[in-house]
Write a protein that holds these residues in place. Sequence first.
Motif, short mmCIF file in Angstrom:
data_model
loop_
_atom_site.label_atom_id
_atom_site.label_comp_id
_atom_site.label_asym_id
_atom_site.label_seq_id
_atom_site.Cartn_x
_atom_site.Cartn_y
_atom_site.Cartn_z
N MET A 47 -29.81 50.64 -3.63
CA MET A 47 -31.23 50.37 -3.80
C MET A 47 -31.80 51.04 -5.07
SD MET A 47 -32.33 48.09 -1.82
CE MET A 47 -33.98 48.25 -2.51
N CYS A 85 -28.70 40.53 0.92
CA CYS A 85 -28.32 41.63 1.83
C CYS A 85 -29.24 41.70 3.05
CB CYS A 85 -28.38 42.96 1.11
SG CYS A 85 -27.12 43.15 -0.17
N HIS A 86 -30.55 41.55 2.84
CA HIS A 86 -31.50 41.74 3.94
C HIS A 86 -31.68 40.48 4.78
CE1 HIS A 86 -32.77 45.84 2.86
NE2 HIS A 86 -32.64 45.45 1.60
N TYR A 119 -45.82 51.29 2.92
CA TYR A 119 -44.54 51.95 3.20
C TYR A 119 -43.43 51.37 2.33
CZ TYR A 119 -40.20 53.28 5.46
OH TYR A 119 -38.91 53.75 5.68
N CYS A 164 -33.07 39.66 -2.83
CA CYS A 164 -33.03 40.66 -1.75
C CYS A 164 -32.38 40.06 -0.51
CB CYS A 164 -34.45 41.11 -1.38
SG CYS A 164 -35.55 41.34 -2.79
C1 HEC Z 1 -26.66 44.72 -2.27
C2 HEC Z 1 -27.44 44.79 -1.04
C3 HEC Z 1 -28.94 44.94 -1.17
C4 HEC Z 1 -29.81 44.16 -1.91
C5 HEC Z 1 -29.48 42.99 -2.85
C6 HEC Z 1 -31.14 44.67 -1.61
N1 HEC Z 1 -31.07 45.70 -0.72
FE1 HEC Z 1 -32.64 46.76 0.01
N2 HEC Z 1 -31.38 47.95 1.09
C7 HEC Z 1 -30.01 47.82 1.11
C8 HEC Z 1 -29.45 48.86 1.97
C9 HEC Z 1 -27.98 49.08 2.28
C10 HEC Z 1 -30.55 49.62 2.46
C11 HEC Z 1 -30.51 50.81 3.41
C12 HEC Z 1 -30.47 52.08 2.61
C13 HEC Z 1 -30.25 53.29 3.49
O1 HEC Z 1 -29.25 53.32 4.19
O2 HEC Z 1 -31.09 54.19 3.47
C14 HEC Z 1 -31.74 49.01 1.88
C15 HEC Z 1 -33.04 49.48 2.11
C16 HEC Z 1 -34.19 48.90 1.62
C17 HEC Z 1 -35.54 49.35 1.91
C18 HEC Z 1 -35.95 50.50 2.81
C19 HEC Z 1 -36.38 49.95 4.17
C20 HEC Z 1 -36.90 50.98 5.12
O3 HEC Z 1 -37.16 50.60 6.28
O4 HEC Z 1 -37.06 52.13 4.75
C21 HEC Z 1 -36.38 48.52 1.22
C22 HEC Z 1 -37.89 48.60 1.17
C23 HEC Z 1 -35.56 47.55 0.51
N3 HEC Z 1 -34.23 47.81 0.77
C24 HEC Z 1 -36.08 46.54 -0.28
C25 HEC Z 1 -35.29 45.64 -1.02
C26 HEC Z 1 -35.84 44.66 -1.93
C27 HEC Z 1 -37.32 44.44 -2.18
C28 HEC Z 1 -34.77 44.01 -2.50
C29 HEC Z 1 -34.79 42.92 -3.56
C30 HEC Z 1 -35.55 43.18 -4.78
C31 HEC Z 1 -33.57 44.57 -1.90
N4 HEC Z 1 -33.93 45.57 -1.03
C32 HEC Z 1 -32.28 44.16 -2.21
C33 HEC Z 1 -29.27 46.87 0.45
C34 HEC Z 1 -29.76 45.90 -0.41
#
Ligand code: HEC
Length: 207
Positions: free
Chosen positions: A183, A144-145, A165, A141
């Motif tokens: 996602m 990206c995050h 949440y 994760c």
């Molecule tokens: C390739 C890039 C990428 C990866 C890897 C990634 N994410 Fe994300 N994530 C995003 C993006 C872009 C968004 C925003 C989506 C939107 O615009 O609504 C997001 C949104 C989220 C949100 C929503 C947050 C909110 O405040 O509502 C969560 C929870 C989340 N990701 C968890 C994870 C987790 C857990 C992992 C690993 C298992 C992960 N992400 C891996 C790109 C990524």
Amino acid sequence: MIRRALIPFTVLMLVTGGLRADEIDGSLRLAAERIAVSTCATCHGPRGHSIAPKFPVLAGQHANYLLAQLQAFKAQTRGDPDALGYMWGMAAPLDDTTMAALADYYGRQRPEAGQRGDPALTARGQQIYQQGDATAGIPPCGACHGPHADGTGMYPRLAGQHVEYLMKQLRSFQSNLRNVAIMHGIAQVLPVHDMLAVATYLQSLGP
Ligand code: HEC
Ligand code: HEC
């Protein structure tokens, strides 16, 4: 409750889309703060530090991301039942200028760590978050995050967010009720115990 009249006429005249942070002047900041205190705080808590775990923490979240979410609620494209039930109505009367000012307001608030959870679960969550799980096809994760889960630009901050949440969002990505391709793919391959592990780890992280 949310009054456009709070926004000075001159500003409304000048703006058609989102605002850059340096374009948000003092009176617009004050207007956004009034709406935040009188309306949004009911659920999202004082300065975006929500208490109830159903309501996301907004403090320290990136302004670009917050603005995009408010626009998605208003356009009714973020379609989870809670998004529909709570936020569609909230976003409907807000214009782009007000949304940008609210996003800026919450982006400037200091985030905090949430409660710690079970240590074994937290350790598994940290592993998934930082390294992923190659055999299960789960990407890290943090790619990206961010390594500290503080996000950047359109990648939301996840550190300090409520477990409940986070779990709800992951399930909504999985079912496409919240329709985000990146996602969706990730949530599809994330087993529920790993979801809980990563959410537990994330809640415990501070700024
Ligand atoms: C390739 C890039 C990428 C990866 C890897 C990634 N994410 Fe994300 N994530 C995003 C993006 C872009 C968004 C925003 C989506 C939107 O615009 O609504 C997001 C949104 C989220 C949100 C929503 C947050 C909110 O405040 O509502 C969560 C929870 C989340 N990701 C968890 C994870 C987790 C857990 C992992 C690993 C298992 C992960 N992400 C891996 C790109 C990524
Ligand atoms: C009656 C309760 C309630 C009020 C009042 C409220 N919200 Fe929300 N808000 C929610 C809920 C519930 C969610 C999560 C929706 C979901 O699960 O998809 C949410 C989600 C959000 C999100 C998405 C956060 C993220 O991490 O993706 C933003 C941004 C937001 N609200 C901003 C606001 C603003 C700005 C106001 C004031 C104008 C406001 N909310 C007022 C209940 C509320």
